[in-house]
Design an enzyme around this catalytic site. Structure first.
Site, mmCIF file in Angstrom:
data_model
loop_
_atom_site.group_PDB
_atom_site.id
_atom_site.type_symbol
_atom_site.label_atom_id
_atom_site.label_comp_id
_atom_site.label_asym_id
_atom_site.label_seq_id
_atom_site.Cartn_x
_atom_site.Cartn_y
_atom_site.Cartn_z
ATOM 1 N N TRP A 17 0.802 -1.268 -0.052
ATOM 2 C CA TRP A 17 0.013 -0.041 0.051
ATOM 3 C C TRP A 17 1.135 1.224 0.054
ATOM 4 O O TRP A 17 1.701 1.312 0.730
ATOM 5 C CB TRP A 17 -1.079 0.069 1.000
ATOM 6 C CG TRP A 17 -2.124 1.080 1.090
ATOM 7 C CD1 TRP A 17 -1.905 2.209 1.395
ATOM 8 C CD2 TRP A 17 -3.269 0.641 0.921
ATOM 9 N NE1 TRP A 17 -3.167 2.974 1.349
ATOM 10 C CE2 TRP A 17 -3.946 1.904 0.959
ATOM 11 C CE3 TRP A 17 -4.213 -0.469 0.574
ATOM 12 C CZ2 TRP A 17 -5.583 1.797 0.525
ATOM 13 C CZ3 TRP A 17 -5.418 -0.278 0.388
ATOM 14 C CH2 TRP A 17 -6.156 0.813 0.300
ATOM 15 N N HIS A 48 0.134 -6.101 6.438
ATOM 16 C CA HIS A 48 -0.897 -6.198 5.560
ATOM 17 C C HIS A 48 -0.245 -6.566 3.995
ATOM 18 O O HIS A 48 -0.535 -6.277 3.064
ATOM 19 C CB HIS A 48 -1.527 -4.844 5.350
ATOM 20 C CG HIS A 48 -2.411 -4.531 6.457
ATOM 21 N ND1 HIS A 48 -3.895 -4.818 6.343
ATOM 22 C CD2 HIS A 48 -2.143 -3.992 7.859
ATOM 23 C CE1 HIS A 48 -4.469 -4.328 7.848
ATOM 24 N NE2 HIS A 48 -3.308 -3.972 8.219
ATOM 25 N N HIS A 52 -3.086 -11.928 3.468
ATOM 26 C CA HIS A 52 -3.128 -11.185 4.885
ATOM 27 C C HIS A 52 -4.639 -11.436 5.237
ATOM 28 O O HIS A 52 -5.710 -11.442 4.391
ATOM 29 C CB HIS A 52 -2.509 -10.048 5.240
ATOM 30 C CG HIS A 52 -3.139 -8.955 4.696
ATOM 31 N ND1 HIS A 52 -3.123 -8.390 3.150
ATOM 32 C CD2 HIS A 52 -4.148 -8.084 5.176
ATOM 33 C CE1 HIS A 52 -4.055 -7.460 2.825
ATOM 34 N NE2 HIS A 52 -4.571 -7.286 3.919
ATOM 35 N N ASP A 54 -7.193 -9.306 7.764
ATOM 36 C CA ASP A 54 -7.397 -8.430 8.671
ATOM 37 C C ASP A 54 -8.214 -8.717 9.784
ATOM 38 O O ASP A 54 -9.187 -9.378 9.750
ATOM 39 C CB ASP A 54 -8.242 -7.267 7.847
ATOM 40 C CG ASP A 54 -7.781 -6.390 6.806
ATOM 41 O OD1 ASP A 54 -6.318 -6.625 6.678
ATOM 42 O OD2 ASP A 54 -8.117 -5.400 6.041
ATOM 43 N N HIS A 58 -8.355 -3.676 13.018
ATOM 44 C CA HIS A 58 -7.598 -2.816 11.850
ATOM 45 C C HIS A 58 -8.614 -1.614 11.556
ATOM 46 O O HIS A 58 -8.024 -0.546 11.193
ATOM 47 C CB HIS A 58 -7.855 -3.806 10.760
ATOM 48 C CG HIS A 58 -7.256 -2.867 9.280
ATOM 49 N ND1 HIS A 58 -6.198 -2.304 9.220
ATOM 50 C CD2 HIS A 58 -7.769 -2.970 8.179
ATOM 51 C CE1 HIS A 58 -6.110 -1.474 7.983
ATOM 52 N NE2 HIS A 58 -6.833 -2.127 7.268
ATOM 53 N N HIS A 161 -15.330 -3.335 4.902
ATOM 54 C CA HIS A 161 -14.651 -3.642 6.009
ATOM 55 C C HIS A 161 -15.655 -3.536 7.235
ATOM 56 O O HIS A 161 -15.746 -4.340 8.235
ATOM 57 C CB HIS A 161 -13.428 -2.653 6.536
ATOM 58 C CG HIS A 161 -12.270 -2.898 5.668
ATOM 59 N ND1 HIS A 161 -11.936 -2.558 4.446
ATOM 60 C CD2 HIS A 161 -11.069 -3.669 6.121
ATOM 61 C CE1 HIS A 161 -10.870 -2.818 3.888
ATOM 62 N NE2 HIS A 161 -10.223 -3.654 4.862
ATOM 63 N N GLU A 173 -7.624 -11.082 2.522
ATOM 64 C CA GLU A 173 -7.352 -10.242 1.268
ATOM 65 C C GLU A 173 -5.978 -10.658 0.588
ATOM 66 O O GLU A 173 -4.940 -11.342 1.230
ATOM 67 C CB GLU A 173 -7.094 -8.956 1.714
ATOM 68 C CG GLU A 173 -8.370 -8.322 2.348
ATOM 69 C CD GLU A 173 -8.473 -6.892 2.897
ATOM 70 O OE1 GLU A 173 -9.250 -6.012 2.679
ATOM 71 O OE2 GLU A 173 -7.353 -6.400 3.191
#
Length: 212
Positions: A17, A48, A52, A54, A58, A161, A173
């Site tokens: 990210w 992440h 991974h 979440d 998170h 989410h 994800e």
């Protein structure tokens, strides 16, 4: 029974990210160098990175951490659902009729998954909150996607989410489903036991589902 690896590779080239911790790998000892008898490596990465899970932490300040997630959510019957390549999002009509145990875990194969490990996508195919609520009504305990996020990359309110959080569905994800045909499988995707973690890397695999 053959295993199908559906995990992203992790290396210093792995895309993360924008602004997140990049993967750093260094040797801290090398065999036959500096009088070392073994090779030792050091790895630094975001929770992440790549494939991974979440944890609720998170998106919720006092949410459940990765080490408190129920392990049975990550092992068991799963269904891979192939979403139309032109679909802008995952909608309720994409899930069809989910049957029995094979509906406990649903993995969405979308156009998001075509990005190689070293390229961050410009956009992803998000999951609509009403789809998540439909999955919850069907008894689904885990939702997986080949996108790095279940929400649009520019989202700040993170509706998918929060829908997963509200329904108690585990969020997996960054899967690699490019060469996986839709259908029934058994999923094994155990996260690292990171105490107090907001997320954790996963080595995810599929194998053919046993006969009913």
């Amino acid at each position: 029974m053959a295993l199908i690896d559906i995990s992203r590779s992790v290396s210093p080239a792995t895309a993360v990210w924008p602004g997140d911790q990049e993967v750093q790998w260094t040797w801290t000892a090398r065999r036959n160098e500096d009088e070392s008898s073994v090779n030792l490596g050091s790895l630094r990465l975001s929770t992440h990175t790549g494939t991974h899970v979440d944890a609720p932490l998170h998106v919720k300040r006092q949410g459940q951490a990765t080490d408190d997630l129920p392990l049975d959510s990550f092992v068991g019957p799963a269904r891979v659902v192939d979403v139309n390549a032109n679909a802008p999002s995952v909608r309720p009509e994409h899930i069809g009729q989910l049957d029995g145990a094979s509906a406990e875990r649903v993995l969405f194969k979308t156009s998001s998954g075509v990005s190689p490990d070293d390229e961050w996508p410009d956009a992803v195919v998000p999951i609509q909150p009403d789809t998540i609520h439909a999955l919850a009504d069907a008894g689904v305990s885990l939702v997986g996607t080949d996108a790095p996020s279940v929400d649009p990359l520019d989202s700040t309110d993170l509706p998918a989410h929060h829908a997963l959080l509200d329904t108690g569905i585990v969020n997996l994800e960054g899967l690699v489903l490019t060469n996986v045909p839709p259908g029934r499988y058994e999923l094994i995707a155990l996260p690292l036991k990171i105490v107090g973690g907001d997320a954790a890397p996963v080595r995810a695999v599929l194998r053919d589902a046993p006969d009913p």
